[in-house]
Design an enzyme around this catalytic site. Structure first.
Site, PDB file in Angstrom:
ATOM      1  N   ASN A 243      -5.506  -7.485  -6.838  1.00 45.21           N
ATOM      2  CA  ASN A 243      -3.977  -7.435  -5.668  1.00 45.21           C
ATOM      3  C   ASN A 243      -4.286  -8.579  -4.508  1.00 45.21           C
ATOM      4  O   ASN A 243      -3.403  -9.495  -4.629  1.00 45.21           O
ATOM      5  CB  ASN A 243      -4.045  -6.132  -5.043  1.00 45.21           C
ATOM      6  CG  ASN A 243      -3.723  -5.019  -6.064  1.00 45.21           C
ATOM      7  OD1 ASN A 243      -3.540  -5.339  -7.218  1.00 45.21           O
ATOM      8  ND2 ASN A 243      -4.030  -3.692  -5.442  1.00 45.21           N
TER       9      ASN A 243
ATOM     10  N   CYS B 122     -10.742  -3.312  -9.721  1.00 39.85           N
ATOM     11  CA  CYS B 122     -10.168  -2.206  -9.181  1.00 39.85           C
ATOM     12  C   CYS B 122      -8.733  -2.511  -8.510  1.00 39.85           C
ATOM     13  O   CYS B 122      -7.938  -1.804  -8.156  1.00 39.85           O
ATOM     14  CB  CYS B 122     -10.778  -1.661  -7.989  1.00 39.85           C
ATOM     15  SG  CYS B 122     -11.074  -2.854  -6.648  1.00 39.85           S
TER      16      CYS B 122
ATOM     17  N   HIS C 136       0.850  -1.270   0.098  1.00 36.22           N
ATOM     18  CA  HIS C 136      -0.098  -0.064   0.111  1.00 36.22           C
ATOM     19  C   HIS C 136       0.955   1.259   0.103  1.00 36.22           C
ATOM     20  O   HIS C 136       0.449   2.316  -0.482  1.00 36.22           O
ATOM     21  CB  HIS C 136      -1.083  -0.003   1.198  1.00 36.22           C
ATOM     22  CG  HIS C 136      -2.353  -0.912   0.972  1.00 36.22           C
ATOM     23  ND1 HIS C 136      -1.984  -2.341   0.963  1.00 36.22           N
ATOM     24  CD2 HIS C 136      -3.360  -0.730   0.520  1.00 36.22           C
ATOM     25  CE1 HIS C 136      -3.226  -2.658   0.602  1.00 36.22           C
ATOM     26  NE2 HIS C 136      -3.935  -1.890   0.123  1.00 36.22           N
TER      27      HIS C 136
ATOM     28  N   GLU D 171     -12.123 -10.755  -3.592  1.00 37.39           N
ATOM     29  CA  GLU D 171     -10.643 -10.894  -3.070  1.00 37.39           C
ATOM     30  C   GLU D 171      -9.973 -12.356  -2.585  1.00 37.39           C
ATOM     31  O   GLU D 171      -8.969 -12.333  -2.651  1.00 37.39           O
ATOM     32  CB  GLU D 171     -10.442  -9.814  -2.103  1.00 37.39           C
ATOM     33  CG  GLU D 171     -10.630  -8.332  -2.465  1.00 37.39           C
ATOM     34  CD  GLU D 171     -10.887  -7.372  -1.182  1.00 37.39           C
ATOM     35  OE1 GLU D 171      -9.793  -6.538  -1.276  1.00 37.39           O
ATOM     36  OE2 GLU D 171     -11.600  -7.592  -0.420  1.00 37.39           O
TER      37      GLU D 171
END
Length: 735
Positions: free
Chosen positions: A617, A665, A354, A594
């Site tokens: 991710n 995203c 991040h 996710e």
């Protein structure tokens, strides 16, 4: 003048815990127009002790009042929430001072006679307690350091041996953020300062004292400037973020220690380094986990001071430099942006941590995972950072510099060409319309998203403003933050992801904390289930920020239908408790896909929500068992892995079967090659870093989607990534 500003001035002027508390209770009492304000702190034995009290009458004049104040402080300690007591003769308002869900003290405001403290009063006191966390804890650091005895002198390590020193050297890492930067190296954490040792650097004591004093003053000005710049960049109050730096810079014991070392013959640089090293060692002896964690603050302060001592022309900590560090906390990235740093190089971390995501959002070129980088480079070395190819060149030759200057000029030319696409709607060469949204982390991203032609916000990462501060924001503060999104995108879409703390997103303070290890699993909604009041407050803030405008709430890390229904129930209850407030009452609910469990349940989830968003991710991290913070595994995080492609295809099929849209995203959506794959798989929208939107629009406008669509059924049958890439190349689509 607000309370935060006054607390900051107290930190700058009062340099010990007793003086800070005395001044703070006076300011807070006046703010509430109260007769008395008292601060209780836990001592080393866990007892709640009155440490300061500012009253209109001398302390102890009213023994019954003191007993009542102590009693309510104990009640707050037990309940750990804001508490009020109103009687005919005495009215009290008290709130806990919490750090990472641990009580460190209680603040009590007292008024004689009957006074009804409003909800606004309670909210204000809770906010002040959050602001006090940093003040109190940093003052405790200084007090703890001053109480400790002296340590044995530091034994300085011999100078590092650097083969081929002075020659060009190429180091390779991970291409984390594209771009080319050329500049001098500056360290986030200073290595052994052998450059500061040597008789040739020593001047008479008076001159060395002047150098030390100048460095201290410049560092103090740096910290104050960074505080102001960070607040502007985030559009949020971060006035206390460097409180410990300011306290240490005013600490008379530290200043005396530096002066004595100079008197004994040390240079200013060696005196500062040795004194700060001793403070770090003392921190390690203090039996307080929080204080031990602040070693980074001392390290950072030492680095700032030495940069000024060793480079008299340096005006800013990072300005115009390339920052070398061993890790990337998000706060470092924000500071780099505000200081005008050129690039970032780190020994650890992958391409999707991040800190890296924030650097990408702010346009700071970065290379991560450069092994032995800190040992190979000295402060002031000339560097070239190629974030596009993951290359760092130390001490480049004139020919190498010329080659990269030409490359940088080409990149600037391409950026100008991409800018022509900012204001056009995205579409492919064969006329397929593409919805491009923006990933947002901090307020400055919103302006970038608008200026780069985003159609809305596909992912608003709400945790970043919380990570970058030493406390947890109130309902009113959150509402103010979220409203900014509607200033730039008044009609949406704006998709707010509820707090996703844990893993590499770790709050520094406040009532919530998750596991630092992503694979531990205690993160996101699992953390919020243990703190439902935090989730309810956030939902209320989102609803108030939206008003009558469109609101979409994204739920992260869902692994079961039970979790989804539980979160939806908390959201519904929070909205029902709004009591007629002018707020959004019927937001759209989405789920982040996710983890493999969510992929398996995608069709079921889609029937119970309004939309899905695939977070590639984390999906790659948890499916391929690749820690995104570990640079050793970066090569294993491959979006062309057949398992990843098949999962995305299944999620899209499940969502569309339920008549619901699905977006992506994750960072791979920013890559034109993989963006085409996602669109061919049926993804309805892409959400990417704002700065890449014009480039992505241009790339899509030159590509034909239909050949890729026709190839996908065969591609999905392939069993290895290399075969997938070859198959896509055969349709004139080169990833």
């Amino acid at each position: 003048m607000n309370v935060t500003t006054e607390l900051l001035e107290i930190v700058q002027q009062a340099h010990s815990l007793p003086r800070i508390l005395d001044a703070a209770t006076r300011v807070i009492g006046e703010w509430f127009r109260a007769d008395n304000c008292s601060a209780f702190l836990l001592d080393e034995h866990g007892n709640l002790v009155l440490r300061a009290s500012a009253a209109s009458a001398p302390r102890g004049a009213d023994d019954a009042g003191v007993e009542e104040i102590s009693s309510i402080a104990q009640r707050v300690r037990a309940a750990q929430r804001v508490t009020t007591v109103t009687s005919r003769d005495l009215s009290l308002l008290a709130a806990p001072i919490l750090r990472r869900d641990n009580l460190i003290g209680v603040l009590v405001v007292q008024s004689g006679g009957r006074r009804e403290f409003s909800v606004r009063d309670q909210d204000d006191l809770a906010t002040i307690c959050v602001q006090l966390v940093g003040v109190v804890e940093n003052a405790r650091i200084v007090d703890a350091l001053d109480r400790e005895g002296s340590l044995p002198p530091r034994v300085t390590a011999p100078p590092l041996v650097q083969p081929n020193e002075g020659r060009e050297r190429t180091l390779r890492g991970i291409a984390a953020v594209p771009g080319v930067a050329i500049g001098k190296a500056v360290f986030r954490v200073v290595q052994a300062p052998e450059v500061a040792i040597g008789p040739e650097l020593r001047a008479p004591p008076e001159a060395e004292r002047a150098r030390a004093s100048a460095a201290i003053e410049k560092t103090r000005n740096d910290v104050l400037r960074v505080q102001s710049a960070v607040a502007r960049e985030l559009d949020e109050d971060h006035a206390l973020i460097f409180a410990s730096h300011l306290l240490l810079l005013h600490d008379p014991i530290l200043l005396k220690d530096i002066d004595q070392r100079i008197a004994q013959g040390s240079s200013a640089a060696l005196a500062i380094d040795s004194a700060l090293h001793e403070l770090e060692s003392k921190l390690g002896l203090v039996a307080d986990a929080y204080i031990q964690e602040r070693v980074d603050d001392v390290d950072d302060l030492r680095s700032r001071l030495l940069s000024h001592v060793l480079d008299a022309d340096s005006r800013a900590r990072f300005g115009g430099r390339i920052v070398l560090t061993n890790r990337i906390p998000p706060s470092l990235v924000v500071e780099m942006k505000t200081e005008g740093a050129l690039a970032l190089v780190t020994e650890k971390g992958g391409a999707t941590s991040h800190g890296v995501l924030l650097a990408r959002a702010m346009g700071i070129p970065a290379v991560t995972g450069v092994i032995d980088m800190l040992e190979s480079t000295r402060p002031g070395d000339q560097l070239i950072v190629d974030g596009t190819h993951g290359v760092v060149i130390l001490r480049p030759t004139a020919d190498t510099l010329s080659r990269y200057e030409e490359q940088r000029a080409r990149i600037e030319g391409l950026r100008t060409e991409h800018a022509k696409f900012r204001d056009v709607l995205a579409h492919t060469a064969d006329g397929v319309r593409v919805s491009l949204l923006a990933n947002v982390a901090v307020a400055s991203d919103l302006r970038d998203a608008q200026e780069n032609g985003a159609e809305g916000v596909g992912l608003y990462r709400t945790e970043f403003p919380f990570i970058l501060r030493d406390g947890f924001p109130t309902l009113r503060e959150q509402t103010k933050i979220y409203k900014k999104a509607y200033e730039f995108f008044p009609e949406g879409p704006v998709h707010f992801r509820i707090l996703d703390l844990g893993g590499d997103k770790f709050a520094l303070g406040g009532p919530v904390s998750g596991s630092r290890d992503a694979f531990h699993g205690y993160r996101s909604i699992r953390v919020l289930f243990d703190h439902p009041n935090v989730l309810r407050d956030q939902v209320k803030a989102l609803a108030l920020a939206a008003g009558k405008r469109p609101l979409s709430i994204l739920i992260p890390m869902v692994t079961s239908m039970e979790e989804l229904r539980r979160v939806k129930s908390i959201i519904a209850q929070a909205l029902a408790d709004m009591n007629g407030a002018e707020a959004q009452k019927a937001p759209k609910i989405g789920v982040m896909i996710e983890v493999p469990a969510a992929v398996e349940l995608a069709a079921d989830i889609a029937r119970e929500v309004d939309f899905l968003s695939i977070g590639t991710n984390d999906l790659m991290q948890y499916t391929l068992v690749v820690d995104r913070e570990d640079s050793r595994m970066a090569h294993l995080s491959d979006p062309y892995h057949p398992a990843i492609l098949r999962m995305i295809a299944r999620v899209v099929a499940g969502a569309h079967a339920a008549g619901k849209p699905v977006g992506v995203c994750g960072e791979v959506a920013s890559r034109p090659d993989f963006a085409m794959v996602l669109l061919a798989l049926g993804v309805d929208s892409l959400s990417v870093v704002p700065r890449v939107i014009p480039e992505l629009k241009q790339a899509l406008a030159r590509a034909r989607l239909e050949p890729v669509r026709r190839a996908m059924p065969r591609v999905l049958t392939l069993s290895d990534a290399s075969s997938v890439v070859s198959a896509l190349r055969s349709v004139r689509f080169a990833p």
